[in-house]
Design a protein around this motif. Structure first.
Motif, mmCIF file in Angstrom:
data_model
loop_
_atom_site.group_PDB
_atom_site.id
_atom_site.type_symbol
_atom_site.label_atom_id
_atom_site.label_comp_id
_atom_site.label_asym_id
_atom_site.label_seq_id
_atom_site.Cartn_x
_atom_site.Cartn_y
_atom_site.Cartn_z
ATOM 1 N N ARG A 1 8.623 0.538 -0.572
ATOM 2 C CA ARG A 1 8.119 -0.184 0.592
ATOM 3 C C ARG A 1 6.853 -0.968 0.237
ATOM 4 O O ARG A 1 6.635 -2.068 0.729
ATOM 5 C CB ARG A 1 7.809 0.789 1.727
ATOM 6 C CG ARG A 1 7.386 0.068 2.993
ATOM 7 C CD ARG A 1 7.080 1.012 4.111
ATOM 8 N NE ARG A 1 5.979 1.893 3.743
ATOM 9 C CZ ARG A 1 5.588 2.923 4.476
ATOM 10 N NH1 ARG A 1 6.215 3.218 5.590
ATOM 11 N NH2 ARG A 1 4.594 3.682 4.079
ATOM 12 N N MET B 1 0.832 -1.197 0.000
ATOM 13 C CA MET B 1 0.000 0.000 0.000
ATOM 14 C C MET B 1 0.866 1.247 0.000
ATOM 15 O O MET B 1 1.867 1.322 0.710
ATOM 16 C CB MET B 1 -0.891 -0.020 1.239
ATOM 17 C CG MET B 1 -2.026 0.962 1.175
ATOM 18 S SD MET B 1 -3.377 0.364 2.204
ATOM 19 C CE MET B 1 -4.705 1.415 1.681
ATOM 20 N N PRO C 1 14.699 9.713 6.617
ATOM 21 C CA PRO C 1 13.614 10.332 5.840
ATOM 22 C C PRO C 1 13.661 11.853 5.818
ATOM 23 O O PRO C 1 13.341 12.465 4.796
ATOM 24 C CB PRO C 1 12.359 9.830 6.545
ATOM 25 C CG PRO C 1 12.739 8.521 7.119
ATOM 26 C CD PRO C 1 14.183 8.657 7.519
ATOM 27 N N LEU D 1 10.752 10.802 -0.996
ATOM 28 C CA LEU D 1 10.055 10.000 0.017
ATOM 29 C C LEU D 1 8.973 9.155 -0.625
ATOM 30 O O LEU D 1 8.757 7.999 -0.263
ATOM 31 C CB LEU D 1 9.431 10.917 1.078
ATOM 32 C CG LEU D 1 10.394 11.538 2.068
ATOM 33 C CD1 LEU D 1 9.673 12.549 2.941
ATOM 34 C CD2 LEU D 1 11.059 10.480 2.922
ATOM 35 N N PHE E 1 0.309 5.622 0.124
ATOM 36 C CA PHE E 1 -0.657 6.709 0.290
ATOM 37 C C PHE E 1 -0.116 8.002 -0.316
ATOM 38 O O PHE E 1 1.045 8.087 -0.710
ATOM 39 C CB PHE E 1 -0.914 6.969 1.774
ATOM 40 C CG PHE E 1 -1.494 5.810 2.519
ATOM 41 C CD1 PHE E 1 -2.862 5.600 2.522
ATOM 42 C CD2 PHE E 1 -0.688 4.947 3.213
ATOM 43 C CE1 PHE E 1 -3.409 4.543 3.212
ATOM 44 C CE2 PHE E 1 -1.227 3.893 3.910
ATOM 45 C CZ PHE E 1 -2.585 3.688 3.906
ATOM 46 N N ASN F 1 0.462 10.500 1.431
ATOM 47 C CA ASN F 1 1.474 10.845 2.418
ATOM 48 C C ASN F 1 2.466 9.677 2.490
ATOM 49 O O ASN F 1 2.050 8.551 2.652
ATOM 50 C CB ASN F 1 0.730 10.989 3.750
ATOM 51 C CG ASN F 1 1.541 11.705 4.764
ATOM 52 O OD1 ASN F 1 2.771 11.611 4.769
ATOM 53 N ND2 ASN F 1 0.876 12.406 5.643
ATOM 54 N N PRO F 2 3.785 9.943 2.334
ATOM 55 C CA PRO F 2 4.702 8.803 2.269
ATOM 56 C C PRO F 2 4.802 7.985 3.566
ATOM 57 O O PRO F 2 5.240 6.849 3.528
ATOM 58 C CB PRO F 2 6.046 9.438 1.920
ATOM 59 C CG PRO F 2 5.896 10.889 2.032
ATOM 60 C CD PRO F 2 4.455 11.222 2.088
ATOM 61 N N THR F 3 4.403 8.543 4.705
ATOM 62 C CA THR F 3 4.390 7.831 5.995
ATOM 63 C C THR F 3 5.621 6.969 6.238
ATOM 64 O O THR F 3 5.526 5.799 6.562
ATOM 65 C CB THR F 3 3.156 6.911 6.165
ATOM 66 O OG1 THR F 3 3.167 5.938 5.133
ATOM 67 C CG2 THR F 3 1.865 7.691 6.116
ATOM 68 N N MET F 4 6.798 7.583 6.066
ATOM 69 C CA MET F 4 8.017 6.874 6.446
ATOM 70 C C MET F 4 8.173 6.954 7.969
ATOM 71 O O MET F 4 7.754 7.940 8.578
ATOM 72 C CB MET F 4 9.227 7.539 5.794
ATOM 73 C CG MET F 4 9.277 7.411 4.294
ATOM 74 S SD MET F 4 9.937 5.816 3.809
ATOM 75 C CE MET F 4 8.571 5.171 2.895
ATOM 76 N N LEU F 5 8.762 5.942 8.564
ATOM 77 C CA LEU F 5 9.042 6.005 9.995
ATOM 78 C C LEU F 5 10.317 6.826 10.197
ATOM 79 O O LEU F 5 11.374 6.437 9.716
ATOM 80 C CB LEU F 5 9.226 4.598 10.573
ATOM 81 C CG LEU F 5 8.057 3.651 10.324
ATOM 82 C CD1 LEU F 5 8.347 2.276 10.898
ATOM 83 C CD2 LEU F 5 6.780 4.205 10.916
ATOM 84 N N PRO F 6 10.216 7.966 10.883
ATOM 85 C CA PRO F 6 11.338 8.909 10.901
ATOM 86 C C PRO F 6 12.569 8.427 11.676
ATOM 87 O O PRO F 6 13.630 8.988 11.525
ATOM 88 C CB PRO F 6 10.741 10.156 11.565
ATOM 89 C CG PRO F 6 9.537 9.697 12.277
ATOM 90 C CD PRO F 6 9.038 8.485 11.569
#
Lengths: 257, 274
Positions: free
Chosen positions: B162, B87, B147, B155, B89, B91-96
């Motif tokens: 991912r 999946m 990130p 990103l 989105f 928003n790239p929603t990387m874990l910082p």
């Protein structure tokens, strides 16, 4: 970086200036030792009475660290429990705030009743005093995890534990370490309160005895030791925080917000 | 009555609907909808805001339960199926707190059969796999960055990696190119197409961009709001690999124009502002 050096210099000179001003005011207004001893007197007392003070200081730091340790373990467990679900968070929060707002001094007599005077009530007081900021911070850190982040994990069929270990806990780390700085100084307060009320050892007890003998310089020596230990522990946990959660300081421009 | 999934269909909705709330205040986000996707298909959902595009995507990925009807993936009810889902989105929603490579590797840490081997292979086979994928999307040399050291477009590339690292059979794209500038977006379309041709996952793309849908998809479903439902199912048969130049050809322009007219005509009449 020069502005940072300037701030450090200013902060040091404020500290030194504070003690010089104190000394001068005592000399100029001829304030008596029994009201406010001069810093030089306090330092002298600290030096001459050191063999007597040292075991008390050790007792206080020992009690604080044990109580703090218990507080961390219990605080993280409770925090995870409360923060792991929205419902648990909403249900438990009022109770938590209720407990947190009880002045911990009021609990000491009860603890003495249960476990007798001495180290045990001091450790417990330290633990419960530092517990709440840890619980609240860990729970908040977990409860405010971005929903999209959880969605990514859920589409991978991640279990609750997977989400907690890979997303929730790392994300709660900055909150946790921020709370440790506060919690460790609170643990100190808890220890000293309990020592003052019901113990024959520790800095709190030393200060009680000194004040009953009108040995005001020794009281101040005790205060100074507490201040130094408190600052040292705060600084130690600030450094740990910086090491572990350095990433929070550089992501302010990140879209994750 | 139990519904039976059809053969040769990878994703299937049978009268699936989603309603939020109860009684008088109930809002139907998606009216009962039928939808079929073949394995390896690339379907785009387009339509105005609130038409239920994301709702379909969430149902198919198992994040949202259908209020009525059935959702089947790989011949079983969604959630029960052992299908690998990727999946991405808007928003790239990387874990910082993780380096880019570790972010890309995250699905391998979670999804079987990879999770059992993760410890053993994270510094060898899996590491190379992540680096290969990052190279393919133009992020060579950025694997060890954090990130916050990357731009929004970078990103988003990492986020695509991912979504693809665990070789998903089903790929869910929820406006992943929406927040990017035009040139980055077009480049990522091309990358996305290459990846799809090479791996042939079944893709469901939600987008506002008609050109994007026409460039990438085999089929475009046009949706209408209040309640959300599908009004048109257009096949897109431009030859692959498609190029950006193609998007200026008369056929392509005619298609996007037709889609646009459909959406404009299906948009509900403007209501007075609340």
């Amino acid at each position: 970086m020069s502005s940072q050096a300037r701030i450090r210099l200013a902060s040091t000179s404020l500290l030194v200036g504070f003690f010089i001003a104190w000394e001068l005011i005592c000399v100029i207004f001829q304030i008596r030792d029994i009201v406010l001893p001069r810093p030089s007197q306090v330092l002298m007392t600290l030096w001459t009475e050191a063999p007597g003070i040292w075991p008390h200081a050790f007792q206080t730091i020992y009690t604080t660290m044990v109580g703090f340790g218990i507080g961390i373990v219990a605080g993280v467990l409770l925090g995870v429990l409360i923060g792991s679900s929205k419902i648990a968070y909403d249900v438990a929060y009022p109770l938590l705030i209720g407990f947190a707002s009880i002045p911990k001094v009021a609990v000491v007599p009860l603890l003495v009743l249960w476990c007798g005077a001495g180290t045990a009530p001091a450790i417990i007081t330290a633990a419960i005093t530092c517990l709440f900021p840890i619980v609240v911070n860990v729970a908040t850190g977990l409860a405010t995890t971005e929903p999209e982040l959880e969605d990514v994990m859920k589409t991978l069929r991640a279990t609750k534990t997977d989400i907690l270990l890979n997303v929730g806990l790392p994300r709660a780390m900055p909150y946790f370490f921020a709370s440790l700085k506060v919690a460790v100084t609170l643990a100190f307060v808890g220890t000293v309160i309990s020592e003052t009320v019901a113990s024959n050892r520790g800095i709190g007890n030393l200060m009680m005895i000194a004040s009953s003998r009108y040995d005001v310089p020794l009281v101040f020596a005790g205060l100074l030791i507490l201040a130094v230990m408190g600052v040292a522990l705060y600084a130690a946990f600030s450094i740990v925080e910086l090491r572990v959660t350095g990433w929070t300081r550089r992501q302010d421009h990140l879209s994750m917000g | 009555m139990t519904a039976i999934p059809r053969a040769n269909t990878f994703v299937e909705l049978q009268g699936a609907s989603v309603t939020y709330g109860r009684g008088e205040r109930a809002v139907t986000a998606l009216a009962p909808t039928d939808l079929r996707m073949e394995k390896g298909d690339f379907v785009a959902l387009v339509g105005p805001s609130g038409c239920g595009k994301s709702t379909i995507l969430k149902m198919v990925s198992g994040l949202l339960k259908a209020s009525s009807g059935w959702v089947f993936v790989a011949g079983r009810e969604v959630g029960a199926e052992p299908v690998r889902v990727g999946m991405a989105f808007q928003n790239p929603t990387m874990l910082p707190w993780m380096r880019v490579r570790d972010n890309v590797l995250l699905p391998l840490k979670i999804v079987p059969p990879f999770r059992g081997e993760f410890r053993a292979k994270r510094n060898t086979e899996f590491r190379d796999r992540a680096d290969d994928l990052l190279n393919q999307v133009g992020l060579k040399g950025f694997a060890d960055k954090y990130p916050w050291e990357l731009s929004g477009g970078m990103l988003q590339r990492a986020s695509l990696c991912r979504a693809l690292i665990h070789d998903p059979e089903l790929l869910m794209l929820d406006e992943p190119f929406g927040a990017l500038d035009q040139f980055t977006r077009e480049e990522l379309w091309a990358i996305m197409q290459d990846l799809w041709i090479a791996r042939r996952p079944t893709v469901l793309l939600v987008t506002h961009d008609l050109k994007e849908a026409s460039y990438l998809a085999n089929r475009i479903l046009v949706m209408k709001a209040r309640p959300g439902h599908v009004v048109e199912d257009c096949a897109v048969d431009f030859p692959r690999p498609r190029t950006i130049d193609m998007t200026y050809s008369p056929d392509f322009v005619a298609l996007t124009q037709r889609l646009r007219e459909l959406i404009v005509s299906v948009r509900p009449k403007a209501e007075p502002a609340a």
